[in-house]
Design an enzyme around this catalytic site. Structure first.
Site, mmCIF file in Angstrom:
data_model
loop_
_atom_site.group_PDB
_atom_site.id
_atom_site.type_symbol
_atom_site.label_atom_id
_atom_site.label_comp_id
_atom_site.label_asym_id
_atom_site.label_seq_id
_atom_site.Cartn_x
_atom_site.Cartn_y
_atom_site.Cartn_z
ATOM 1 N N SER A 131 -1.138 12.566 5.568
ATOM 2 C CA SER A 131 -0.878 12.171 4.187
ATOM 3 C C SER A 131 0.217 13.006 3.533
ATOM 4 O O SER A 131 0.521 12.801 2.358
ATOM 5 C CB SER A 131 -2.166 12.296 3.363
ATOM 6 O OG SER A 131 -2.714 13.591 3.489
ATOM 7 N N HIS A 152 0.216 5.798 7.327
ATOM 8 C CA HIS A 152 -0.715 6.472 6.424
ATOM 9 C C HIS A 152 -1.585 5.455 5.690
ATOM 10 O O HIS A 152 -1.135 4.759 4.770
ATOM 11 C CB HIS A 152 0.061 7.325 5.415
ATOM 12 C CG HIS A 152 -0.826 7.998 4.417
ATOM 13 N ND1 HIS A 152 -0.464 8.186 3.096
ATOM 14 C CD2 HIS A 152 -2.074 8.519 4.538
ATOM 15 C CE1 HIS A 152 -1.438 8.789 2.454
ATOM 16 N NE2 HIS A 152 -2.438 8.995 3.304
ATOM 17 N N GLU A 164 1.206 3.237 3.939
ATOM 18 C CA GLU A 164 2.566 3.777 3.899
ATOM 19 C C GLU A 164 3.095 3.895 5.325
ATOM 20 O O GLU A 164 2.396 4.405 6.207
ATOM 21 C CB GLU A 164 2.582 5.164 3.252
ATOM 22 C CG GLU A 164 2.348 5.165 1.763
ATOM 23 C CD GLU A 164 2.402 6.559 1.161
ATOM 24 O OE1 GLU A 164 2.958 6.704 0.067
ATOM 25 O OE2 GLU A 164 1.870 7.505 1.785
ATOM 26 N N ASN A 202 0.775 10.314 -2.445
ATOM 27 C CA ASN A 202 0.276 11.667 -2.715
ATOM 28 C C ASN A 202 1.289 12.536 -3.446
ATOM 29 O O ASN A 202 0.898 13.503 -4.102
ATOM 30 C CB ASN A 202 -0.177 12.331 -1.418
ATOM 31 C CG ASN A 202 -1.508 11.781 -0.963
ATOM 32 O OD1 ASN A 202 -2.338 11.368 -1.775
ATOM 33 N ND2 ASN A 202 -1.732 11.747 0.344
#
Length: 303
Positions: A131, A152, A164, A202
């Protein structure tokens, strides 16, 4: 968000068997959606007990989908039949795609990639569910950086629509196109991110959570007030401290450390209170204590 289309001109390789390294929250979720989409899956972990628990979790989640009429009972059974568990990496030898879901520690991931590449067939694609960590650096620890990519998934995997995709500097077009087609077959939507620390989700989400922890640390509000403020004032489905507990405070800290070190900006400095909780082993839901105490009938704030 606009889905990234699967272009007919894409050059892809056939993915029939998927290996998943790590049977925790993310690993069992990826195994779940891959098996439900028709892929044969090998779920790997070092512990037989963890694998048994993961398969029970997958079955429970599939059963809930049946109850909600999202899938049929025959689909549940077929998905479970497609998942094999394995305690050694050798069982991944004939996989077309292997996805690593280990703890968010670069040295741990690099060791896994070194070991698994020794048993994989040369044409196999290797992916990480990291991540936050550099895809280019992780790819460099393999014997196939051109066949390495970041895939991800969001947590919980069966419920979240987004994945992602992150290319490393060496990732070739065939690997990228194959990963995009794989994600599409899972029924997920793709957001393509450049290989920067923490990628897109993130990079935005964790600093917000870290700021919420600073707000608690500085006494601006207590746990309940901070979470209520963001749920009722910003219509977030979950308060930031509750979300941190759900993600895992150790994972939150690891991502903030990657941001702080990778971007060298003081605004990403992890809150000392987050560090303290992790040092105490209060990691959130998975350890039964974090910003909330989950050991009773109802979660109770710990501050």
């Amino acid at each position: 968000m606009r889905a990234v289309p699967v272009d007919d001109k894409m050059t892809t390789v056939a993915i029939k068997k998927v290996g998943v390294i790590g049977s925790g929250q993310m690993g069992n979720g990826i195994a779940h959606v891959a098996a439900l989409a028709g892929f044969d899956v090998v779920l790997n972990d070092v512990s037989a007990d963890r694998l048994k628990s993961a398969l029970a979790t997958i079955n429970g989640n599939l059963t809930r989908q049946v109850a909600k009429k999202a899938i049929g009972e025959s689909e549940r059974k077929q998905a479970l039949d497609r998942i094999a568990s394995a305690e050694t990496l050798d069982a991944l030898a004939d996989c077309d795609l292997v996805i690593e879901t280990a703890v968010e520690k670069e040295e741990t991931k690099r060791k896994i990639f070194h070991d698994v590449c020794a048993v994989l067939k040369p044409e196999a694609i290797v992916a990480t569910n990291s991540s936050s960590i550099s895809i280019t650096r992780l790819a460099a620890s393999t014997d196939r950086p051109e066949k390495f990519i970041g895939i991800h998934f969001m947590n919980p995997v069966p419920a979240m629509e987004l994945v992602e995709l992150i290319r490393g500097i060496a990732t070739d077009d065939t690997t990228f196109d194959t990963a995009k087609a794989f994600v599409a077959k899972l029924g997920k939507q793709v957001a393509v991110s450049e290989d920067f620390p923490a990628f897109i989700v993130n990079r935005i989400l964790l600093p917000m959570i870290n700021e919420a922890i600073y707000t608690l640390y500085e006494g601006v509000g207590n746990v309940e007030a901070i979470d209520a403020a963001m749920k009722l004032g910003a219509h977030h489905p979950m308060g930031p401290l509750e979300l941190a507990d759900f993600i895992g405070l150790d994972t939150c800290l690891s991502i903030m450390q990657v941001l702080h070190e990778g971007l060298a900006d003081s605004k990403y400095r992890p809150c000392p209170l987050l560090v303290k909780y992790v040092e105490a082993g209060w990691l959130g839901r998975k350890s039964q204590r974090g910003f909330y105490d989950y050991r009773g009938d109802k979660p109770v704030p710990t501050r």
